[in-house]
Motif scaffolding. Structure first.
Motif, PDB file in Angstrom:
ATOM      1  N   GLU A   1     103.396 -54.382  -4.662  1.00  0.00           N
ATOM      2  CA  GLU A   1     103.784 -53.447  -3.615  1.00  0.00           C
ATOM      3  C   GLU A   1     105.262 -53.088  -3.742  1.00  0.00           C
ATOM      4  O   GLU A   1     106.111 -53.932  -4.046  1.00  0.00           O
ATOM      5  N   ASP A   2     105.553 -51.820  -3.466  1.00  0.00           N
ATOM      6  CA  ASP A   2     106.943 -51.350  -3.432  1.00  0.00           C
ATOM      7  C   ASP A   2     107.019 -50.243  -2.399  1.00  0.00           C
ATOM      8  O   ASP A   2     106.622 -49.103  -2.662  1.00  0.00           O
ATOM      9  N   GLY A   3     107.490 -50.604  -1.208  1.00  0.00           N
ATOM     10  CA  GLY A   3     107.563 -49.620  -0.129  1.00  0.00           C
ATOM     11  C   GLY A   3     106.187 -49.122   0.249  1.00  0.00           C
ATOM     12  O   GLY A   3     105.287 -49.910   0.541  1.00  0.00           O
ATOM     13  N   ARG A   4     105.997 -47.818   0.235  1.00  0.00           N
ATOM     14  CA  ARG A   4     104.691 -47.249   0.605  1.00  0.00           C
ATOM     15  C   ARG A   4     103.688 -47.278  -0.546  1.00  0.00           C
ATOM     16  O   ARG A   4     102.538 -46.875  -0.372  1.00  0.00           O
ATOM     17  N   PHE A   5     104.117 -47.716  -1.714  1.00  0.00           N
ATOM     18  CA  PHE A   5     103.274 -47.692  -2.901  1.00  0.00           C
ATOM     19  C   PHE A   5     102.742 -49.092  -3.240  1.00  0.00           C
ATOM     20  O   PHE A   5     103.476 -50.073  -3.172  1.00  0.00           O
ATOM     21  N   THR A   6     101.465 -49.144  -3.601  1.00  0.00           N
ATOM     22  CA  THR A   6     100.859 -50.380  -4.100  1.00  0.00           C
ATOM     23  C   THR A   6     100.088 -50.064  -5.359  1.00  0.00           C
ATOM     24  O   THR A   6      99.232 -49.178  -5.364  1.00  0.00           O
ATOM     25  N   ALA A   7     100.415 -50.793  -6.437  1.00  0.00           N
ATOM     26  CA  ALA A   7      99.645 -50.681  -7.669  1.00  0.00           C
ATOM     27  C   ALA A   7      98.668 -51.846  -7.725  1.00  0.00           C
ATOM     28  O   ALA A   7      99.004 -52.969  -7.344  1.00  0.00           O
ATOM     29  N   GLN A   8      97.450 -51.577  -8.176  1.00  0.00           N
ATOM     30  CA  GLN A   8      96.430 -52.609  -8.287  1.00  0.00           C
ATOM     31  C   GLN A   8      95.884 -52.600  -9.710  1.00  0.00           C
ATOM     32  O   GLN A   8      95.571 -51.538 -10.244  1.00  0.00           O
ATOM     33  N   LEU A   9      95.770 -53.792 -10.300  1.00  0.00           N
ATOM     34  CA  LEU A   9      95.282 -53.902 -11.669  1.00  0.00           C
ATOM     35  C   LEU A   9      94.120 -54.876 -11.733  1.00  0.00           C
ATOM     36  O   LEU A   9      94.193 -55.988 -11.198  1.00  0.00           O
ATOM     37  N   ASN A  10      93.055 -54.468 -12.395  1.00  0.00           N
ATOM     38  CA  ASN A  10      91.898 -55.323 -12.633  1.00  0.00           C
ATOM     39  C   ASN A  10      91.551 -55.192 -14.119  1.00  0.00           C
ATOM     40  O   ASN A  10      90.888 -54.232 -14.532  1.00  0.00           O
ATOM     41  N   LYS A  11      92.024 -56.132 -14.916  1.00  0.00           N
ATOM     42  CA  LYS A  11      91.836 -56.035 -16.366  1.00  0.00           C
ATOM     43  C   LYS A  11      90.378 -56.244 -16.760  1.00  0.00           C
ATOM     44  O   LYS A  11      89.914 -55.673 -17.747  1.00  0.00           O
ATOM     45  N   ALA A  12      89.645 -57.040 -16.001  1.00  0.00           N
ATOM     46  CA  ALA A  12      88.230 -57.262 -16.319  1.00  0.00           C
ATOM     47  C   ALA A  12      87.443 -55.964 -16.213  1.00  0.00           C
ATOM     48  O   ALA A  12      86.565 -55.678 -17.029  1.00  0.00           O
ATOM     49  N   SER A  13      87.779 -55.168 -15.204  1.00  0.00           N
ATOM     50  CA  SER A  13      87.101 -53.884 -15.008  1.00  0.00           C
ATOM     51  C   SER A  13      87.832 -52.742 -15.700  1.00  0.00           C
ATOM     52  O   SER A  13      87.361 -51.597 -15.650  1.00  0.00           O
ATOM     53  N   GLN A  14      88.972 -53.041 -16.306  1.00  0.00           N
ATOM     54  CA  GLN A  14      89.778 -52.035 -17.010  1.00  0.00           C
ATOM     55  C   GLN A  14      90.112 -50.876 -16.085  1.00  0.00           C
ATOM     56  O   GLN A  14      89.846 -49.697 -16.383  1.00  0.00           O
ATOM     57  N   TYR A  15      90.724 -51.249 -14.989  1.00  0.00           N
ATOM     58  CA  TYR A  15      90.927 -50.312 -13.879  1.00  0.00           C
ATOM     59  C   TYR A  15      92.309 -50.562 -13.277  1.00  0.00           C
ATOM     60  O   TYR A  15      92.692 -51.714 -13.042  1.00  0.00           O
ATOM     61  N   VAL A  16      93.040 -49.470 -13.050  1.00  0.00           N
ATOM     62  CA  VAL A  16      94.330 -49.585 -12.359  1.00  0.00           C
ATOM     63  C   VAL A  16      94.393 -48.469 -11.322  1.00  0.00           C
ATOM     64  O   VAL A  16      93.902 -47.357 -11.569  1.00  0.00           O
ATOM     65  N   SER A  17      94.934 -48.791 -10.164  1.00  0.00           N
ATOM     66  CA  SER A  17      94.984 -47.788  -9.113  1.00  0.00           C
ATOM     67  C   SER A  17      96.356 -47.765  -8.463  1.00  0.00           C
ATOM     68  O   SER A  17      97.146 -48.697  -8.609  1.00  0.00           O
ATOM     69  N   LEU A  18      96.606 -46.688  -7.761  1.00  0.00           N
ATOM     70  CA  LEU A  18      97.844 -46.529  -6.998  1.00  0.00           C
ATOM     71  C   LEU A  18      97.470 -46.096  -5.596  1.00  0.00           C
ATOM     72  O   LEU A  18      96.760 -45.096  -5.425  1.00  0.00           O
TER      73      LEU A  18
END
Lengths: 112, 111
Positions: B57-74
């Motif tokens: 998390e950084d302020g209003r932004f959150t990055a999410q990473l799931n390497k098993a599913s090969q997925y990254v979100s913002l």
């Protein structure tokens, strides 16, 4: 103080001409890149240099030749310009090859 | 299969809502993940980077990473009209160190 600068900002030229775009970074970074962003806004890497050494050369026509006189500069020379070369070209730099990149303002190239 | 996939959008959200931007990648050797924001006619600028599974998390932004599913979100909380831009997902593969960008998702925050 501009971190990554490019010149010129706009470049309009005729097919068949040769042109150059210059890039300079004052961040002390080791790695520099050239990207092409086409009309569909897809950003594609063309070249990468690390300490003046070419490390990435994507499938780019050999009409495109990068030159790095020192690690703060990476220039792009394009021979025999074609209509399909029209795009925005971005220079970028990063401290190392896996680090965040800082982009220059872009050079909009239009080939008529 | 594209190396880095994003829905090009536009994704429209009302002001104050949460905007969720997604990115999938094909190479399991991918190591570093970046989100860049690009306003129309401007150059990309870094918003977030993430290397490990989970949330960052950084302020209003959150990055999410799931390497098993090969997925990254913002995730962008409390979206503002000034957040309207194209968000580019970028992925670096171990060893090769080439950065590959997705097509970008255009976000529109409606006042």
């Amino acid at each position: 103080d501009t971190a990554v600068s490019q010149t010129p900002k706009y470049l309009v030229t005729q097919m068949g001409n040769d042109k150059s775009i210059k890039c300079e970074q004052n961040l002390g970074h080791d790695t520099m890149y050239w990207y092409k962003q086409d009309s569909k806004k897809f950003l594609k890497i063309m070249f990468s240099y690390n300490n003046k050494e070419l490390i990435i050369n994507e499938t780019v026509p050999n009409r495109f030749s990068p030159k790095s006189p020192d690690k703060a500069h990476l220039n792009l020379h394009i021979n025999s310009l074609e209509l399909g070369d029209s795009a925005v070209y971005f220079c970028a730099s990063s401290q190392g090859r896996g680090d965040e990149q800082f982009f220059g303002p872009g050079t909009r190239l239009t080939v008529l | 299969q594209k190396e880095v996939e994003q829905n090009s959008g536009p994704l429209s959200v009302p002001e104050g809502a949460i905007a969720s931007l997604n990115c999938t990648y094909s190479d399991r050797g991918s190591q570093s993940f970046f989100w860049y924001r690009q306003y129309s006619g401007k150059s990309p600028e870094l918003i977030m980077f993430i290397y490990s599974n989970g949330d960052k998390e950084d302020g209003r932004f959150t990055a999410q990473l799931n390497k098993a599913s090969q997925y990254v979100s913002l995730l962008i909380r409390d979206s503002q009209p000034s957040d309207s831009a194209t968000y580019l997902c970028a992925v670096i593969v171990v060893g090769y160190q080439k950065v590959t960008f997705g097509i970008g998702t255009k976000l529109q925050v409606i006042p």
